[in-house]
Design an enzyme around this catalytic site. Structure first.
Site, PDB file in Angstrom:
ATOM      1  N   LYS A 147      39.187 -44.147 102.496  1.00 56.78           N
ATOM      2  CA  LYS A 147      39.497 -44.262 103.914  1.00 56.78           C
ATOM      3  C   LYS A 147      38.427 -45.110 104.600  1.00 56.78           C
ATOM      4  O   LYS A 147      37.235 -45.018 104.295  1.00 56.78           O
ATOM      5  CB  LYS A 147      39.557 -42.873 104.557  1.00 56.78           C
ATOM      6  CG  LYS A 147      40.727 -42.018 104.076  1.00 56.78           C
ATOM      7  CD  LYS A 147      42.056 -42.567 104.578  1.00 56.78           C
ATOM      8  CE  LYS A 147      43.206 -41.651 104.209  1.00 56.78           C
ATOM      9  NZ  LYS A 147      44.497 -42.125 104.747  1.00 56.78           N
ATOM     10  N   ASP A 171      42.150 -47.836 102.882  1.00 56.91           N
ATOM     11  CA  ASP A 171      43.145 -47.449 103.887  1.00 56.91           C
ATOM     12  C   ASP A 171      42.470 -47.374 105.248  1.00 56.91           C
ATOM     13  O   ASP A 171      41.615 -46.517 105.484  1.00 56.91           O
ATOM     14  CB  ASP A 171      43.751 -46.091 103.532  1.00 56.91           C
ATOM     15  CG  ASP A 171      44.908 -45.707 104.455  1.00 56.91           C
ATOM     16  OD1 ASP A 171      45.231 -46.504 105.362  1.00 56.91           O
ATOM     17  OD2 ASP A 171      45.471 -44.621 104.271  1.00 56.91           O
ATOM     18  N   LYS A 243      57.013 -43.626 102.026  1.00 55.44           N
ATOM     19  CA  LYS A 243      56.829 -42.175 102.112  1.00 55.44           C
ATOM     20  C   LYS A 243      58.169 -41.520 102.431  1.00 55.44           C
ATOM     21  O   LYS A 243      58.784 -41.835 103.455  1.00 55.44           O
ATOM     22  CB  LYS A 243      55.795 -41.831 103.178  1.00 55.44           C
ATOM     23  CG  LYS A 243      54.395 -42.294 102.804  1.00 55.44           C
ATOM     24  CD  LYS A 243      53.341 -41.879 103.796  1.00 55.44           C
ATOM     25  CE  LYS A 243      51.954 -42.259 103.283  1.00 55.44           C
ATOM     26  NZ  LYS A 243      50.876 -41.928 104.249  1.00 55.44           N
TER      27      LYS A 243
END
Length: 334
Positions: A147, A171, A243
């Protein structure tokens, strides 16, 4: 399949290590589960990937609960002769993709035989810590997703010096601002697979020459089939994170995978800090991805789960078998 009853359950388990992202810090994961019961006393379960609040997506657990009850009240005692008929009943939930995804997870099992399989292991690290590093060294994933933080380049260097080869992904969750531009441009020298969602608006990509950019993936913006096609048509998008809870379920993801292959865009299946039931289906879809997806072994996020043997690490890949849900650990709420 004749729909006779549904039960709804709540489950909340603390994370082994807090989840720290540019948008939120989470100590535990509350989830909603549906149990679909047929006239033949067959039971099929689905897991909701929405959150309690709308920090990540507008649809919340409360919305999913309400819409699921409405759907059941409309279709109680209705017989679905085929998977297509069951899909048709879920069309009214297209504006509630997390709800549709949860119910689809259950309904899918009534018409498809679940199998065992192995997939690549893709770890996500939300806040680099000694615990995380030890976990990575012990389990050796094929891919690590970091992240974005102000120390992202330092974190990349740490991962690059782990005692095994690993593909790297970053990300950013749409969080890179002017202060982070130099770090963003520096990513190209680290040979990362891709960066997810660097900016809030895709137009910001046009500020840069393609040669100075790492491969770019969309995730938060991959909300519908039309939105995805629009993005990959207008901008240099190399990867799309699909997703199920965002697109509306397993069937919608399969459809989108085939479309993206025609566009020659890479596919990754995204996880949602999920329990063993949902993780099985995320892994099932990941068999068709181009890169290691967000698939973690049992025990990576939680000490306890509602599914036993939910992803066993074997020889560098993760072995999955059809899930059996333990309702004793959950709280029935409907």
């Amino acid at each position: 399949m004749k729909l006779s009853a549904i039960h709804l359950y709540a489950y909340n388990e603390p994370f082994q290590s807090p989840i720290i992202t540019p948008k939120v810090c989470m100590e535990s994961r509350k989830s909603l589960f549906v149990e679909v019961i047929t006239d033949e006393a067959l039971h099929y379960f689905g897991e909701c990937n929405a959150f309690e609040t709308n920090w990540y997506a507008e649809e919340t657990i409360t919305d999913v609960q309400q819409q699921t009850i409405k759907w059941f009240q409309q279709y109680k005692d209705v017989t679905f002769e085929s998977f297509t008929e069951a899909q048709h009943s879920l069309n009214q939930l297209n504006d509630y993709p997390a709800t549709r995804s949860m119910i689809m997870m259950a309904v899918y099992q009534a018409f498809h035989k679940l199998t065992t399989f192995n997939v690549d292991y893709g770890a996500t690290i939300s806040g680099l810590s000694e615990y995380n590093l030890t976990q990575l060294i012990n389990t050796r994933p094929q891919r690590v997703k970091l992240k974005w933080t102000s120390d992202i380049l330092k974190h990349i260097e740490i991962i690059k010096h782990l005692p095994f080869e690993v593909d790297l992904v970053v990300d950013a969750n749409e969080s890179i601002d002017e202060k982070g531009i130099n770090q963003f441009k520096a990513l190209v020298q680290y040979d990362i697979l891709y960066i997810e969602e660097p900016f809030k608006h895709l137009e910001q990509l046009q500020r840069f020459q393609p040669t100075v950019l790492p491969p770019v993936a969309i995730d938060e913006k991959a909300v519908t089939q039309s939105a995805i096609i629009d993005a990959i048509s207008k901008y240099k998008i190399d990867v799309v994170i699909l997703k199920p809870f965002r697109l509306g379920g397993i069937d919608k993801v399969f459809e989108m995978i085939n479309i993206l292959k025609n566009y020659k865009v890479k596919v990754v299946i995204g996880g949602m800090y999920e329990y063993g039931l949902s993780r099985y289906f995320t892994a099932m879809l990941a068999q068709y991805a181009d890169y290691p997806s967000d698939i973690t072994p049992e025990g990576f996020y939680f000490k306890r789960d509602i599914v036993e043997n939910a992803g066993i690490l074997k020889g560098g890949s993760i072995y999955f078998e059809p899930p059996t849900v333990n309702t004793v650990r959950m709280e029935r709420i409907y």
